[in-house]
Design a protein around this motif. Structure first.
Motif, mmCIF file in Angstrom:
data_model
loop_
_atom_site.group_PDB
_atom_site.id
_atom_site.type_symbol
_atom_site.label_atom_id
_atom_site.label_comp_id
_atom_site.label_asym_id
_atom_site.label_seq_id
_atom_site.Cartn_x
_atom_site.Cartn_y
_atom_site.Cartn_z
ATOM 1 N N ILE A 1 0.836 -1.203 0.000
ATOM 2 C CA ILE A 1 0.000 0.000 0.000
ATOM 3 C C ILE A 1 0.872 1.255 0.000
ATOM 4 C CG2 ILE A 1 -1.627 1.330 1.402
ATOM 5 C CD1 ILE A 1 -2.857 -1.395 2.248
ATOM 6 N N LYS A 2 1.927 1.235 0.785
ATOM 7 C CA LYS A 2 2.840 2.393 0.834
ATOM 8 C C LYS A 2 3.529 2.611 -0.518
ATOM 9 C CE LYS A 2 3.896 2.358 5.793
ATOM 10 N NZ LYS A 2 4.939 2.146 6.827
ATOM 11 N N LYS A 3 4.019 1.546 -1.113
ATOM 12 C CA LYS A 3 4.683 1.656 -2.413
ATOM 13 C C LYS A 3 3.718 2.194 -3.471
ATOM 14 C CE LYS A 3 8.091 -2.025 -1.719
ATOM 15 N NZ LYS A 3 8.527 -3.377 -2.133
ATOM 16 N N ALA A 4 2.489 1.700 -3.428
ATOM 17 C CA ALA A 4 1.492 2.146 -4.395
ATOM 18 C C ALA A 4 1.175 3.627 -4.201
ATOM 19 C CB ALA A 4 0.222 1.313 -4.254
ATOM 20 N N TYR A 5 1.100 4.067 -2.922
ATOM 21 C CA TYR A 5 0.819 5.478 -2.669
ATOM 22 C C TYR A 5 1.966 6.348 -3.187
ATOM 23 C CZ TYR A 5 0.319 9.953 -0.373
ATOM 24 O OH TYR A 5 0.242 11.310 -0.155
ATOM 25 N N ARG A 6 3.216 5.944 -2.879
ATOM 26 C CA ARG A 6 4.371 6.719 -3.347
ATOM 27 C C ARG A 6 4.290 6.919 -4.869
ATOM 28 N NH1 ARG A 6 9.868 7.806 -2.657
ATOM 29 N NH2 ARG A 6 9.945 7.080 -0.516
ATOM 30 N N LYS A 7 4.029 5.822 -5.587
ATOM 31 C CA LYS A 7 4.012 5.902 -7.049
ATOM 32 C C LYS A 7 2.885 6.798 -7.552
ATOM 33 C CE LYS A 7 3.449 2.971 -11.119
ATOM 34 N NZ LYS A 7 3.253 1.594 -11.620
ATOM 35 N N ARG A 8 1.661 6.582 -7.030
ATOM 36 C CA ARG A 8 0.494 7.322 -7.530
ATOM 37 C C ARG A 8 0.522 8.787 -7.097
ATOM 38 N NH1 ARG A 8 -3.493 3.931 -9.975
ATOM 39 N NH2 ARG A 8 -2.303 2.047 -10.486
ATOM 40 N N ALA A 9 0.984 9.039 -5.874
ATOM 41 C CA ALA A 9 1.028 10.425 -5.390
ATOM 42 C C ALA A 9 1.987 11.257 -6.230
ATOM 43 C CB ALA A 9 1.440 10.445 -3.921
ATOM 44 N N LEU A 10 3.154 10.710 -6.517
ATOM 45 C CA LEU A 10 4.125 11.429 -7.351
ATOM 46 C C LEU A 10 3.618 11.572 -8.790
ATOM 47 C CD1 LEU A 10 7.419 9.796 -6.028
ATOM 48 C CD2 LEU A 10 6.585 12.104 -5.566
ATOM 49 N N MET A 11 2.867 10.556 -9.253
ATOM 50 C CA MET A 11 2.364 10.596 -10.622
ATOM 51 C C MET A 11 1.333 11.712 -10.808
ATOM 52 S SD MET A 11 0.412 7.562 -12.710
ATOM 53 C CE MET A 11 1.738 6.418 -12.381
ATOM 54 N N HIS A 12 0.497 11.945 -9.771
ATOM 55 C CA HIS A 12 -0.607 12.901 -9.925
ATOM 56 C C HIS A 12 -0.384 14.217 -9.169
ATOM 57 C CE1 HIS A 12 -2.899 9.855 -11.963
ATOM 58 N NE2 HIS A 12 -2.786 9.007 -10.931
ATOM 59 N N HIS A 13 0.811 14.423 -8.577
ATOM 60 C CA HIS A 13 1.070 15.655 -7.819
ATOM 61 C C HIS A 13 0.869 16.875 -8.721
ATOM 62 C CE1 HIS A 13 2.999 18.671 -5.330
ATOM 63 N NE2 HIS A 13 2.967 17.799 -4.310
ATOM 64 N N PRO A 14 0.169 17.906 -8.223
ATOM 65 C CA PRO A 14 -0.125 19.084 -9.055
ATOM 66 C C PRO A 14 1.122 19.755 -9.634
ATOM 67 C CG PRO A 14 -1.482 19.084 -7.090
ATOM 68 C CD PRO A 14 -0.506 17.964 -6.921
ATOM 69 N N ASP A 15 2.230 19.772 -8.861
ATOM 70 C CA ASP A 15 3.441 20.444 -9.356
ATOM 71 C C ASP A 15 3.956 19.793 -10.641
ATOM 72 O OD1 ASP A 15 3.213 22.097 -7.262
ATOM 73 O OD2 ASP A 15 4.899 21.298 -6.100
ATOM 74 N N ARG A 16 3.720 18.511 -10.764
ATOM 75 C CA ARG A 16 4.208 17.809 -11.941
ATOM 76 C C ARG A 16 3.448 18.223 -13.201
ATOM 77 N NH1 ARG A 16 3.335 13.132 -14.859
ATOM 78 N NH2 ARG A 16 5.240 12.151 -15.622
ATOM 79 N N HIS A 17 2.248 18.747 -13.015
ATOM 80 C CA HIS A 17 1.406 19.105 -14.163
ATOM 81 C C HIS A 17 1.171 20.619 -14.231
ATOM 82 C CE1 HIS A 17 0.511 14.830 -14.690
ATOM 83 N NE2 HIS A 17 0.390 14.781 -13.336
#
Length: 515
Positions: A417-433
């Motif tokens: 669950i932690k690994k999945a959160y790390r990946k998805r949170a970084l993928m959808h973080h507003p700063d990235r877009h």
């Protein structure tokens, strides 16, 4: 006896007077030998007439059994008298013994071809027995003897109507329109109440329509009158066959073939029954041996044997669905269960099997509908529990699926669950877009927030249990102070600085920049 004595004395006196003599006594010496023979015949005739008169009296009182007895005595005394046979035929008709009545009517017209009542009664017997063409010939003969006879004309019309119902029924049976055949036979039997052929055809069509109790009732009525009737034995067996009582059905088919070795329908039904039973048992054995592919194929072959066997085919479809589910052919299993239910909408096992397939494919609304049907029919504790479970899954399915949001299974570990959160949170973080269009920024911000919600729930054992049990955590106020950015900062160590994302690189490319 007094009536007989009076008739005899009166007739004898007239007889003797006819020879010019005066009656002084009735001693044999008073009468010459030739006259004695004539007197003997006359006495017999008088006796027969007295029996007939008594028969008429009982007939008027509607005591047809006694009337029959006296008309029989009259015939025994004077077997060449057409009217006696005619009267007994009328009595037999009232007793619904039309075949015997037909024989008496035919004998009457053989003795006297101009005996109008004899021809009329023969026609009525033919009509009641379903022989419309023979009836028509008899009524035509009556009209030749008496053109103005309204009764004969009406019966002639009835014979024509009966022929038309027969024609319509034959056409309906050929087109497999069994309801039409039953309709025609009901109306034909109103004119030909003693016709076993019409009754058998009606019973066969009732069986083909699945109306087995009615069909069995008709066949049983015939067998009570004639236990050797091959057609009735066939229909009785057909009902049992279609009710999936195959062993008993075969016994009736065999009995029918003993009575009528050339009975083609009984022969075909017997062959189908044996083949269907054998193929079904082979499939069941293959399933028990965990050979699901073989079982699936055998059930398919069994389904091709007799499309008319509704109940057995419903079971075969359900059995094939069970085998299909084992083979992961879930969509096909659902289709087979639906086919079974179409054939037999009271088949609980098919509803249960389909509901389980719906559960396996997360079609919870459909599963709830099937379990509700089952529970309405059989209110058992097991069925109630199944329904509750489906309702719970349906309720859960209408919430956000946090497992899907993080892309993990329902049995995911804390680390997963932690690994999945790390990946998805970084993928959808507003700063990235930050350089994307406003629409994309808004969508990614929404996803970022959902990822944070999912992690908040699934990483907390108590919240996770409540979520898995179907509780709506939003209604419980679990997200009143929720902030996805706070979750993000807490997860990555609460750095005062932030992350810098390379917007030109692919998903997940980023680097830390500490302040």
């Amino acid at each position: 006896l007094s009536v007989v004595r009076t008739v005899l004395e009166t007739t004898i006196k007239r007889f003797i007077g006819g020879f010019g003599g005066t009656v002084v006594c009735l001693n044999a010496s008073c009468i010459s030998p030739p006259s004695r023979g004539k007197l003997s015949g006359l006495l017999v005739f008088c006796l027969a007439e007295s029996f007939k008169e008594q028969g008429n009296a009982y007939y008027s009182k509607k005591d047809y059994s006694q009337a029959f007895n006296y008309y029989t005595k009259a015939i025994d005394a004077c077997p060449k008298n057409a009217s006696y046979y005619g009267n007994r035929a009328a009595t037999l008709m009232m007793l619904c013994r039309f075949r015997e009545a037909l024989e008496d009517s035919q004998q009457a017209v053989r003795l006297d071809d101009c005996f109008m009542k004899g021809h009329l009664r023969e026609g009525k017997c033919h009509l009641s027995l379903g022989n419309a063409m023979a009836a028509n010939r008899c009524f035509q003969k009556v009209l030749e003897l008496e053109p103005s006879n309204r009764e004969a004309q009406q019966e002639k019309n009835n014979a024509a109507t009966l022929l038309e119902y027969q024609r319509m029924a034959d056409f309906g049976f050929e087109k497999r329109d069994f309801r039409k055949v039953v309709y025609c036979m009901d109306r034909a039997l109103a004119l030909a109440s003693a016709c076993h052929r019409f009754k058998i055809l009606k019973a066969e069509c009732l069986a083909l329509l699945g109306r087995y109790p009615e069909a069995q009732s008709v066949a049983s009525d015939i067998l009570r009158m004639d236990s050797t009737n091959a057609d009735a034995l066939y229909v009785r067996g057909l009902c049992l066959y279609y009710e999936d009582c195959i062993d008993k059905a075969v016994q009736f088919f065999v009995q029918a073939l003993k009575m009528a070795p050339d009975h083609e329908k009984a022969r075909l039904a017997c062959r189908n029954a044996k083949a269907l039973k054998a193929k079904k048992e082979e499939g069941n054995q293959a399933f028990k041996n965990n050979n699901y592919e073989a079982a699936y194929q055998l059930y398919t072959e069994a389904l091709a044997i007799d499309p008319n066997n509704i109940k057995t085919n419903a079971k075969l479809y359900c059995n094939r669905a069970t085998a299909g589910a084992k083979l992961k052919k879930v969509d096909q299993a659902i289709e087979d269960c639906t086919s079974a239910i179409k054939l037999d909408d009271t088949y609980i096992k098919a509803y249960l099997r389909r509901a389980q397939c719906y559960m396996d494919t997360e079609q919870y609304e459909e599963a709830v509908r099937d379990y509700e049907k089952v529970y309405q029919t059989e209110k058992t504790s097991d069925h109630k529990q199944m329904l509750k479970k489906a309702q719970m899954e349906l309720k859960k399915s209408k919430r956000k699926d946090y497992y899907k949001v993080l892309g993990v299974g329902k049995n995911a570990t804390e680390d997963e669950i932690k690994k999945a959160y790390r990946k998805r949170a970084l993928m959808h973080h507003p700063d990235r877009h930050s350089s994307a269009t406003p629409e994309v920024q808004k969508e990614e911000e929404k996803k970022f927030k959902e990822v944070g919600e999912a992690f908040t729930v699934l990483s907390d054992p108590k919240k996770k249990v409540r979520y898995d049990n179907g509780h709506d955590l939003e209604d419980d106020g679990c997200f009143d102070d929720f902030d996805a950015n706070n979750i993000f900062r807490a997860f990555f160590g609460g750095h005062s600085g932030g992350f810098t994302f390379d917007s030109n690189s692919g998903p997940g490319n980023f680097f830390f920049q500490f302040g």
